[in-house]
Design an enzyme around this catalytic site. Structure first.
Site, PDB file in Angstrom:
ATOM      1  N   HIS A 363       0.810  -1.226   0.000  1.00  0.00           N
ATOM      2  CA  HIS A 363       0.000   0.000   0.000  1.00  0.00           C
ATOM      3  C   HIS A 363       0.839   1.269   0.000  1.00  0.00           C
ATOM      4  CE1 HIS A 363      -3.877  -2.029   0.995  1.00  0.00           C
ATOM      5  NE2 HIS A 363      -3.072  -2.909   1.533  1.00  0.00           N
ATOM      6  N   LYS A 554      -8.034  13.908   4.611  1.00  0.00           N
ATOM      7  CA  LYS A 554      -7.157  12.726   4.591  1.00  0.00           C
ATOM      8  C   LYS A 554      -6.103  12.937   5.680  1.00  0.00           C
ATOM      9  CE  LYS A 554      -6.396  13.676   0.259  1.00  0.00           C
ATOM     10  NZ  LYS A 554      -6.139  12.706  -0.819  1.00  0.00           N
ATOM     11  N   ARG A 555      -5.333  11.915   5.982  1.00  0.00           N
ATOM     12  CA  ARG A 555      -4.266  12.084   6.970  1.00  0.00           C
ATOM     13  C   ARG A 555      -3.352  13.209   6.504  1.00  0.00           C
ATOM     14  NH1 ARG A 555      -3.587   8.194  11.264  1.00  0.00           N
ATOM     15  NH2 ARG A 555      -1.811   9.496  11.759  1.00  0.00           N
ATOM     16  N   LYS A 560       1.003  14.333   0.705  1.00  0.00           N
ATOM     17  CA  LYS A 560      -0.395  14.609   0.315  1.00  0.00           C
ATOM     18  C   LYS A 560      -0.588  16.111   0.062  1.00  0.00           C
ATOM     19  CE  LYS A 560      -2.034  10.606   2.987  1.00  0.00           C
ATOM     20  NZ  LYS A 560      -2.829   9.775   2.082  1.00  0.00           N
ATOM     21  N   THR A 662      -8.482   6.570  -1.704  1.00  0.00           N
ATOM     22  CA  THR A 662      -9.843   6.019  -1.773  1.00  0.00           C
ATOM     23  C   THR A 662     -10.867   7.121  -1.516  1.00  0.00           C
ATOM     24  OG1 THR A 662      -9.430   5.289   0.493  1.00  0.00           O
ATOM     25  CG2 THR A 662      -9.345   3.598  -1.217  1.00  0.00           C
ATOM     26  N   LYS A 666     -14.704   8.233  -3.235  1.00  0.00           N
ATOM     27  CA  LYS A 666     -15.928   8.566  -2.497  1.00  0.00           C
ATOM     28  C   LYS A 666     -16.468   9.926  -2.951  1.00  0.00           C
ATOM     29  CE  LYS A 666     -13.898   5.898   1.252  1.00  0.00           C
ATOM     30  NZ  LYS A 666     -12.967   5.971   2.419  1.00  0.00           N
TER      31      LYS A 666
END
Ligand code: 26W
Length: 820
Positions: A363, A554-555, A560, A662, A666
């Site tokens: 992952h 998100k984290r 990111k 992910t 969504k």
């Protein structure tokens, strides 16, 4: 809805109300006047649980009788989220129960919010496991989720003076109505000690592991209901206990603490979830946790074999075990130990069984997330496993030597043991060697695995490598989270799309229908109003539902690039300050996400976001055209509220860093448009929805590689608007004049910027201008939004699970007939 139920589990409003009060009385020992909201929630939960048990028992009975091939999903994390709403949807009684409860004068939504969600995960990996086991049940595939029943899950995040603070997650304080303890299936797990060879009564060479401590592993089972099926699979989470919770002999010797010491130290094993996402913390307790649940789970699988009278030599025929990243990779050595030491299976046969049993999913590509355990720690905690790993390694390297004659460097690179420093066990290598299939979680990621991190293994075993692009369950992330959209869609194309998401394609022609577009916009606006109420309650900030909801949840992690997003917000603010009459599309920037407690830069990014918000939200010159909100404690429950309300989904990671994502799926399913890089599953989303319905920006993975190789100097990009933005932050403008506060963040960007924030800033800013322009034409925006949802069918976890079943697990569906 399926077959009728008996009196106790009738699906009528009256039965729900009767049982609700019975539970309040007989289970909680309360009557309405004294009952708390949590009592009402528990009473309702038991009403629903009773309606699941018949399915659960019927499913277990069928699997036992048929000896069905079973998928065992090993994961150190299961981010399940609240159960009540999801079980109501999957039982098909959501609206009836809502009516029944409302009629009693109770607020149904409040009862749902009463549930303390099981936050037994950090982020993507844990939530994916939860979506997967729900899809396995909906597809009627026999499966067991194996993990750890952490007493304390992911911390609750509170924002105090703009800073993240962590609060203990006491999710079990009121008990958990969704689980059933199974002490009768408890097993012992060994730790530490030493090994000694011996000859058994048949004079065979054997090895005895003499541990220096034993821990009891007690399984707690949670039913995992499929959608509109009779199937209820099991999530089996292990709790650590002391074999002897109170040592009376020690007590008698007057050593009270000694008497309970074992209890305390044993229970530590399942005490708390490590809150690190993609950062390794080589703590002994973490390795102990991993071995604890893996050993308990494999022993449990042997118990099931025994009950079904299946010989251990056919272990791999009964079970397909998936390793959710390297966290459970010790399972490869543990299955070998159980086969060889406990069941006297010859090495070669044991190895064949092991490799046929396991498959491994990677992952992350981040080097700092790849687990390598120091050898001394391994030797101390798992002496027998180290012996077995050495033997696995010796035989493996023999194979490599023959195949790549004379390539000693390759041997060193591929070895399960990193010989440098104090020497390390490479868990990713153990997972690869011990598995018959290896996959990444999106096409680009799986390619990069083959080209880079696992290149040597790909060259050795190309056929073992594959891709399984992630997916999410449409039950929780559409039917439960967005009932308005669900109703609108089903009123036009029926409701089969909920189990066959490709049917959403039938919405495409409706994108050309002005009336439908308006209904679509109305649904979105209603969701935005709901969220505005949540934001006001949780942050005190009023947001305008007609502004563009630009969301990044998100984290918090530098790859990111939440900091790229907030730098752009400052640029917009600066533009407004320099020219208050500039025509700007009113925007509400919504951020959410937890930072690992020890990840200081990530915490500073949160502080920058809240600090910019404090200034922008109060600046009269802005006239509410810009708002910045940091939603505290982003979790599954809050995710269910934010995904339906978003207009724009921020997926802005540096290309090549986000394995899949992910959240991006969504958002798209719920009609948000994506602004994103060519990274992870963004690429496949753009392929599906069409480039014209996606706001692309930034360097591609090869371009990132080339720029880094050519010696990237972020200062070269420090001009124009970016320069002004950086100077503004540096000046202390957002930190009450304190120019030191954000120095570590700004200096890190100006001098290093490992994730190329500066290099992508201009392209990002331009793409954001396209977004603003597009949002001006609400009708066209609606068309793009409808097409994003209509073309998101690929991103159902049902599609992903079908691929795992067809290509890796080979586990056929087993329809369940209800036992009456
Ligand atoms: C050792 C600490 C640690 C803890 C968790 C992890 C996980 C692998 C991190 C994770 O959640 N990865 C995310 O997995 C998602 C599901 O496949 C992907 O969609 C995300 O892109 C990936 O970051 C790595 C290392």
């Amino acid at each position: 809805r399926t077959e009728p139920q008996d009196e106790r589990t009738a699906l009528t409003k009256e039965a729900f109300q009767r049982d609700f009060f019975n539970n309040l009385f007989y289970i909680l020992g309360k009557f309405p006047t004294l009952a708390t909201k949590n009592d009402y929630y528990q009473a309702l939960a038991f009403v629903v649980r009773d309606r699941m048990l018949q399915r659960w028992i019927s499913t277990a009975a069928a699997y036992t009788k048929q000896g069905s091939r079973t998928v065992a999903y090993f994961s150190a994390e299961f981010l399940m989220g609240p159960h009540l709403g999801n079980n109501l949807v999957n039982l098909g009684i959501h609206d009836e129960v809502r009516k029944a409860v409302t009629e009693l004068g109770l607020d149904f939504n409040e009862l749902l919010l009463e549930e303390d969600e099981p936050g037994l995960g950090n982020g993507g990996l844990g939530r994916l496991a939860a979506c997967f086991i729900e899809s396995l049940a909906t597809l009627q595939i026999p499966s067991l989720g194996y993990g750890i029943r952490y007493e304390f899950g992911i911390f609750h995040q509170e924002i105090v003076d703009g800073w993240q603070t962590e609060r203990t997650d006491k999710w079990l304080r009121f008990g958990n109505p969704w689980e059933i303890p199974r002490p009768e299936w408890a097993v012992h797990v060994k730790l530490g000690g030493y090994t000694e060879p011996y000859r058994d009564e048949f004079y065979r060479h054997r090895v005895r592991w003499v541990p220096d401590r034993l821990v009891a592993a007690v399984p707690y089972d949670t039913p995992i209901l499929g959608y509109h099926t009779n199937t209820a699979n099991t999530l089996r989470l292990w709790k650590a206990e002391a074999p002897e919770s109170f040592d009376f002999a020690v007590f008698n010797r007057g050593d009270y603490y000694g008497a309970v010491m074992q209890k305390v130290s044993s229970e530590n094993l399942s005490k708390v979830l490590y809150p690190n996402d993609e950062q390794l913390q080589g703590k002994e307790l973490r390795l102990s946790q991993q071995y604890f649940f893996v050993s308990a789970s494999l022993q449990d699988m042997f118990r099931i074999l025994k009950i079904q009278k299946i010989p251990v030599e056919r272990f791999h025929e009964k079970f397909a075990a998936q390793l959710n990243d390297t966290h459970p990779a010790i399972a490869v050595a543990e299955l070998m130990r159980l086969l060889i030491d406990e069941n006297v299976v010859p090495w070669e046969q044991a190895w064949d069984i092991t490799r046929r049993t396991f498959a491994y999913t990677n992952h992350t590509l981040l080097p700092e997330a790849l687990e390598c355990w120091p050898l001394p720690l391994f030797a101390k905690l798992l002496p027998r496993h180290l012996e077995i790993i050495f033997e696995i390694n010796a035989r493996f390297l023999d194979e490599v030597r023959i195949r790549f004659y004379g390539d000693e460097e390759r041997i060193a690179r591929m070895s399960l043991i990193d010989e440098r420093g104090e020497r390390y066990v490479r868990m990713a290598h153990l997972a690869c060697v011990g598995s018959h299939a290896i996959n990444g979680v999106a096409e680009l990621h799986s390619e990069l695995l083959k080209q880079d991190v696992l290149r040597d293994f790909y060259e050795l075993w190309p056929t073992r490598f594959g891709n399984k692009t992630n997916g999410v369950t449409p039950r929780r992330w559409m039917a439960l989270s967005n009932p308005r959209l669900t109703k609108l869609v089903s009123s036009h194309i029926g409701d089969e799309w909920i189990t066959d998401l490709s049917q959403l394609r039938r919405l495409e022609p409706l994108a050309e229908d002005a009336g439908f577009r308006q209904q679509w916009l109305d649904v979105k606006r209603a969701c935005k109003c709901d969220f505005a109420a949540v934001a006001l309650k949780k942050t005190g900030i009023t947001i305008d539902p007609d502004s563009l909801f630009d969301v990044q949840v998100k984290r918090i992690h530098e790859y990111k690039r939440q900091h790229l997003n907030i730098l752009h917000v400052v640029a917009l603010y600066h533009r407004l300050r320099s020219n208050p009459n500039v025509d700007i599309t009113p925007r509400t920037f919504i951020f959410g996400g937890k930072a690992a407690p020890g990840y200081h830069i990530a915490k500073l990014i949160i502080k920058l976001i809240t600090s910019v918000g404090d200034v922008v939200n109060r600046d009269p010159a802005v006239r509410d055209r810009l708002k910045v909100v940091f939603l505290p404690n982003f979790n599954v429950k809050n995710g269910q509220r934010i995904y339906p309300a978003a207009d724009l989904s921020e997926q802005v990671s540096t290309a090549g860093k986000e394995a899949s994502g992910t959240g991006n799926m969504k958002f798209s399913m719920n009609g948000a448009l994506t602004i994103g890089t060519m990274d992870g599953a963004n690429i496949e989303i753009r392929e599906e929805v069409g480039a014209e319905n996606f706001f692309l920006f930034g360097l591609t993975t090869p371009e990132v590689g080339a720029l880094k190789a050519s010696g990237y100097n972020p200062a070269n990009y420090l001009d124009g608007e970016l320069k002004e933005v950086v100077e503004l932050i540096r000046s202390g403008f957002f930190s009450r004049g304190d120019a030191e506060l954000f120095r570590p963040l700004i200096d890190g960007l100006v001098h290093h910027d490992p994730y190329l924030v500066f290099a992508d800033f201009d392209s990002y800013s331009k793409a954001q201008q396209q977004v603003s322009a597009a949002y001006q034409d609400r009708d066209h925006w609606a068309r793009m939004s409808i097409l994003n949802s209509a073309r998101s069918g690929k991103f159902s976890s049902d599609r992903t699970i079908r691929e795992y079943c067809d290509d890796i697990w080979k586990a056929p569906a087993v329809p369940i007939r209800l036992l009456t």
